[in-house]
Design a protein around this motif. Structure first.
Motif, PDB file in Angstrom:
ATOM      1  N   GLY A 271       4.424 117.688  22.514  1.00 47.00           N
ATOM      2  CA  GLY A 271       4.623 118.717  23.653  1.00 47.00           C
ATOM      3  C   GLY A 271       3.679 119.959  23.461  1.00 47.00           C
ATOM      4  N   ARG A 272       4.140 121.007  24.094  1.00 49.79           N
ATOM      5  CA  ARG A 272       3.378 122.266  24.071  1.00 49.79           C
ATOM      6  C   ARG A 272       3.317 122.652  22.542  1.00 49.79           C
ATOM      7  NH1 ARG A 272       3.731 127.609  26.114  1.00 49.79           N
ATOM      8  NH2 ARG A 272       5.816 127.970  25.885  1.00 49.79           N
ATOM      9  N   GLY A 273       4.586 122.494  21.804  1.00 45.63           N
ATOM     10  CA  GLY A 273       4.501 122.884  20.379  1.00 45.63           C
ATOM     11  C   GLY A 273       3.441 122.018  19.616  1.00 45.63           C
ATOM     12  N   GLY A 274       3.286 120.790  20.086  1.00 47.80           N
ATOM     13  CA  GLY A 274       2.468 119.883  19.272  1.00 47.80           C
ATOM     14  C   GLY A 274       0.902 120.419  19.452  1.00 47.80           C
ATOM     15  N   LYS A 275       0.877 120.711  20.739  1.00 42.00           N
ATOM     16  CA  LYS A 275      -0.616 121.248  20.880  1.00 42.00           C
ATOM     17  C   LYS A 275      -1.116 122.436  20.062  1.00 42.00           C
ATOM     18  CE  LYS A 275      -4.407 122.034  23.582  1.00 42.00           C
ATOM     19  NZ  LYS A 275      -5.065 122.731  22.551  1.00 42.00           N
ATOM     20  N   LEU A 276       0.035 123.365  20.236  1.00 42.58           N
ATOM     21  CA  LEU A 276      -0.090 124.543  19.379  1.00 42.58           C
ATOM     22  C   LEU A 276      -0.383 124.281  17.716  1.00 42.58           C
ATOM     23  CD1 LEU A 276      -0.497 127.707  18.681  1.00 42.58           C
ATOM     24  CD2 LEU A 276       2.149 127.764  18.675  1.00 42.58           C
ATOM     25  N   LEU A 277       0.690 123.144  17.470  1.00 43.20           N
ATOM     26  CA  LEU A 277       0.448 122.819  15.919  1.00 43.20           C
ATOM     27  C   LEU A 277      -1.030 122.118  15.710  1.00 43.20           C
ATOM     28  CD1 LEU A 277       1.452 122.153  13.081  1.00 43.20           C
ATOM     29  CD2 LEU A 277       2.363 120.088  13.878  1.00 43.20           C
ATOM     30  N   ASP A 278      -1.551 121.373  16.412  1.00 41.47           N
ATOM     31  CA  ASP A 278      -2.827 120.899  16.320  1.00 41.47           C
ATOM     32  C   ASP A 278      -4.056 121.950  16.494  1.00 41.47           C
ATOM     33  OD1 ASP A 278      -1.918 118.015  16.183  1.00 41.47           O
ATOM     34  OD2 ASP A 278      -2.240 117.884  18.138  1.00 41.47           O
TER      35      ASP A 278
ATOM     36  N   TRP B 186       3.482 120.736  -4.657  1.00 37.52           N
ATOM     37  CA  TRP B 186       3.646 122.224  -4.397  1.00 37.52           C
ATOM     38  C   TRP B 186       4.270 122.380  -2.673  1.00 37.52           C
ATOM     39  CZ3 TRP B 186       2.710 126.392  -6.961  1.00 37.52           C
ATOM     40  CH2 TRP B 186       2.114 126.453  -8.265  1.00 37.52           C
ATOM     41  N   MET B 187       5.140 123.391  -2.544  1.00 37.20           N
ATOM     42  CA  MET B 187       5.721 123.299  -1.454  1.00 37.20           C
ATOM     43  C   MET B 187       5.721 124.777  -0.734  1.00 37.20           C
ATOM     44  SD  MET B 187       8.239 120.638  -1.685  1.00 37.20           S
ATOM     45  CE  MET B 187       9.344 121.253  -0.476  1.00 37.20           C
ATOM     46  N   THR B 188       5.588 124.779   0.405  1.00 37.57           N
ATOM     47  CA  THR B 188       5.728 126.185   1.198  1.00 37.57           C
ATOM     48  C   THR B 188       6.223 125.921   2.819  1.00 37.57           C
ATOM     49  OG1 THR B 188       4.291 128.062   2.057  1.00 37.57           O
ATOM     50  CG2 THR B 188       3.275 125.855   2.505  1.00 37.57           C
ATOM     51  N   ALA B 189       6.668 126.842   3.253  1.00 40.16           N
ATOM     52  CA  ALA B 189       7.002 126.650   4.829  1.00 40.16           C
ATOM     53  C   ALA B 189       5.995 127.672   5.617  1.00 40.16           C
ATOM     54  CB  ALA B 189       8.663 127.097   4.705  1.00 40.16           C
ATOM     55  N   ILE B 190       5.956 127.410   6.896  1.00 44.77           N
ATOM     56  CA  ILE B 190       5.343 128.140   7.760  1.00 44.77           C
ATOM     57  C   ILE B 190       6.423 128.124   9.022  1.00 44.77           C
ATOM     58  CG2 ILE B 190       3.052 127.766   6.919  1.00 44.77           C
ATOM     59  CD1 ILE B 190       2.361 126.234   9.196  1.00 44.77           C
ATOM     60  N   TYR B 191       6.105 129.164   9.921  1.00 40.93           N
ATOM     61  CA  TYR B 191       6.893 129.131  10.814  1.00 40.93           C
ATOM     62  C   TYR B 191       6.572 127.961  11.949  1.00 40.93           C
ATOM     63  CZ  TYR B 191       7.833 134.193  10.635  1.00 40.93           C
ATOM     64  OH  TYR B 191       8.434 135.505  10.226  1.00 40.93           O
ATOM     65  N   HIS B 192       7.609 127.295  12.739  1.00 43.09           N
ATOM     66  CA  HIS B 192       7.734 126.331  13.387  1.00 43.09           C
ATOM     67  C   HIS B 192       6.905 126.551  14.702  1.00 43.09           C
ATOM     68  CE1 HIS B 192       8.993 123.077  15.960  1.00 43.09           C
ATOM     69  NE2 HIS B 192       9.616 122.548  15.134  1.00 43.09           N
ATOM     70  N   PRO B 193       5.964 125.899  15.142  1.00 45.61           N
ATOM     71  CA  PRO B 193       5.326 126.107  16.424  1.00 45.61           C
ATOM     72  C   PRO B 193       5.948 126.570  17.517  1.00 45.61           C
ATOM     73  CG  PRO B 193       4.537 124.054  15.495  1.00 45.61           C
ATOM     74  CD  PRO B 193       5.694 124.496  14.555  1.00 45.61           C
ATOM     75  N   ALA B 194       7.271 126.232  17.646  1.00 43.96           N
ATOM     76  CA  ALA B 194       8.039 126.500  18.855  1.00 43.96           C
ATOM     77  C   ALA B 194       8.422 127.998  18.582  1.00 43.96           C
ATOM     78  CB  ALA B 194       9.366 125.640  18.958  1.00 43.96           C
ATOM     79  N   ALA B 195       8.977 128.463  17.275  1.00 40.00           N
ATOM     80  CA  ALA B 195       9.140 129.729  17.182  1.00 40.00           C
ATOM     81  C   ALA B 195       7.863 130.662  17.565  1.00 40.00           C
ATOM     82  CB  ALA B 195       9.434 130.014  15.621  1.00 40.00           C
ATOM     83  N   ILE B 196       6.724 130.440  17.271  1.00 40.30           N
ATOM     84  CA  ILE B 196       5.432 131.098  17.458  1.00 40.30           C
ATOM     85  C   ILE B 196       5.387 131.125  19.028  1.00 40.30           C
ATOM     86  CG2 ILE B 196       3.006 131.206  17.016  1.00 40.30           C
ATOM     87  CD1 ILE B 196       3.377 129.822  14.604  1.00 40.30           C
ATOM     88  N   LEU B 197       5.689 130.114  19.776  1.00 42.29           N
ATOM     89  CA  LEU B 197       5.787 130.041  21.298  1.00 42.29           C
ATOM     90  C   LEU B 197       6.493 130.952  21.581  1.00 42.29           C
ATOM     91  CD1 LEU B 197       5.116 126.477  22.066  1.00 42.29           C
ATOM     92  CD2 LEU B 197       3.236 128.239  22.345  1.00 42.29           C
ATOM     93  N   ARG B 198       7.802 131.107  21.105  1.00 46.54           N
ATOM     94  CA  ARG B 198       8.714 132.217  21.742  1.00 46.54           C
ATOM     95  C   ARG B 198       8.339 133.571  21.263  1.00 46.54           C
ATOM     96  NH1 ARG B 198      12.388 128.182  19.697  1.00 46.54           N
ATOM     97  NH2 ARG B 198      12.621 129.175  18.023  1.00 46.54           N
TER      98      ARG B 198
ATOM     99  N   ASP C   5      -9.352 123.112   9.336  1.00 48.49           N
ATOM    100  CA  ASP C   5      -9.931 121.357   9.401  1.00 48.49           C
ATOM    101  C   ASP C   5      -9.088 120.422   8.803  1.00 48.49           C
ATOM    102  OD1 ASP C   5     -12.748 122.475   9.887  1.00 48.49           O
ATOM    103  OD2 ASP C   5     -12.636 123.393   7.810  1.00 48.49           O
ATOM    104  N   LEU C   6      -7.703 120.746   9.411  1.00 47.46           N
ATOM    105  CA  LEU C   6      -6.623 119.430   9.247  1.00 47.46           C
ATOM    106  C   LEU C   6      -6.483 118.985  10.590  1.00 47.46           C
ATOM    107  CD1 LEU C   6      -4.114 121.083   7.045  1.00 47.46           C
ATOM    108  CD2 LEU C   6      -6.088 119.670   6.240  1.00 47.46           C
ATOM    109  N   SER C   7      -6.338 117.502  10.678  1.00 42.92           N
ATOM    110  CA  SER C   7      -5.747 116.920  11.768  1.00 42.92           C
ATOM    111  C   SER C   7      -5.247 115.634  11.540  1.00 42.92           C
ATOM    112  CB  SER C   7      -6.920 116.537  12.580  1.00 42.92           C
ATOM    113  OG  SER C   7      -7.644 115.099  12.312  1.00 42.92           O
ATOM    114  N   ARG C   8      -4.282 115.244  12.035  1.00 38.53           N
ATOM    115  CA  ARG C   8      -3.278 114.003  11.973  1.00 38.53           C
ATOM    116  C   ARG C   8      -4.083 112.780  11.800  1.00 38.53           C
ATOM    117  NH1 ARG C   8       1.343 114.431  16.623  1.00 38.53           N
ATOM    118  NH2 ARG C   8       0.748 116.488  16.932  1.00 38.53           N
TER     119      ARG C   8
END
Ligand code: URA
Ligand code: SF4
Length: 191
Positions: free
Chosen positions: A59-66, A152-164, A73-76
């Protein structure tokens, strides 16, 4: 669950009835990406678009994630794997219940066992609380790193949270640059 291959694991997951989310889903969203990826992204669970298509983050969050991935330089298609804590959509996009996450986590554990990622990036607090620490505080601890069982583990904000809340953008940019540095440090074929 014993050790499986990707095809068998996907097949089992596609027919899964282990929790109540099976009753309302349209598609199981297993995950996608490269089976040789060194970097794995783990979201929360499918939303409406994902439930309708069977693909994660479309969705919209997925576009932001991409777009976020592209910055470093990452892509699924090219060099990551992406999946979720639960593989079926929680109704009304509510948080997945603990019992649903527990029912589903065997699939994720097997995905991790097959992929053997060097880096796991939790997208948002739900994944971080389950995979990093129960009392993980995403606002305070996003972008921090810790090694767990050789990963190695990390966490970043969820794309939906960034859209909000677009104010989360600059912090996330910094976290992505940190991820890029970690990839350069420890990965052998991501870049
Ligand atoms: N949000 C998630 O956490 N995962 C998806 O696949 C889509 C939206
Ligand atoms: Fe099975 Fe996971 Fe879907 Fe529940 S969410 S039915 S455990 S695949």
């Amino acid at each position: 669950m014993a050790m499986l291959n990707w095809d068998t694991l996907r097949e089992q997951c596609m027919g899964c009835q282990k929790c109540a989310l099976a009753e309302t889903r349209h598609h199981v969203v297993f995950g996608m990406g490269r089976p040789d990826a060194e970097v794995m992204f783990i979201g929360e669970g499918p939303g409406e678009n994902e439930d309708l298509t069977g693909e994660p983050f479309v969705g919209r969050g997925g576009k932001l994630l991409d777009d976020m991935l592209e910055i470093i330089d990452l892509s699924r298609e090219r060099n990551i794997y992406i999946t979720n804590m639960v593989k079926c959509r929680p109704p009304q996009n509510r948080d997945p219940l603990n019992q649903e996450q527990e029912a589903c986590i065997g699939y994720l554990r097997n995905q991790v066992a097959l992929l053997k990622p060097k880096i796991i990036v939790c997208l948002g607090r739900i994944a971080a609380m389950k995979l990093i620490r129960e009392d993980f505080k995403i606002t305070k601890e996003h972008g921090q790193w810790q090694e767990k069982a050789g990963v190695w583990m990390t966490a970043i904000y969820h794309p939906a949270a960034i859209l909000r809340d677009p104010n989360k953008g600059p912090d996330t940019f910094q976290d992505l640059k940190g991820l890029q540095a970690k990839i350069r440090e420890i990965c052998t074929h991501t870049y």
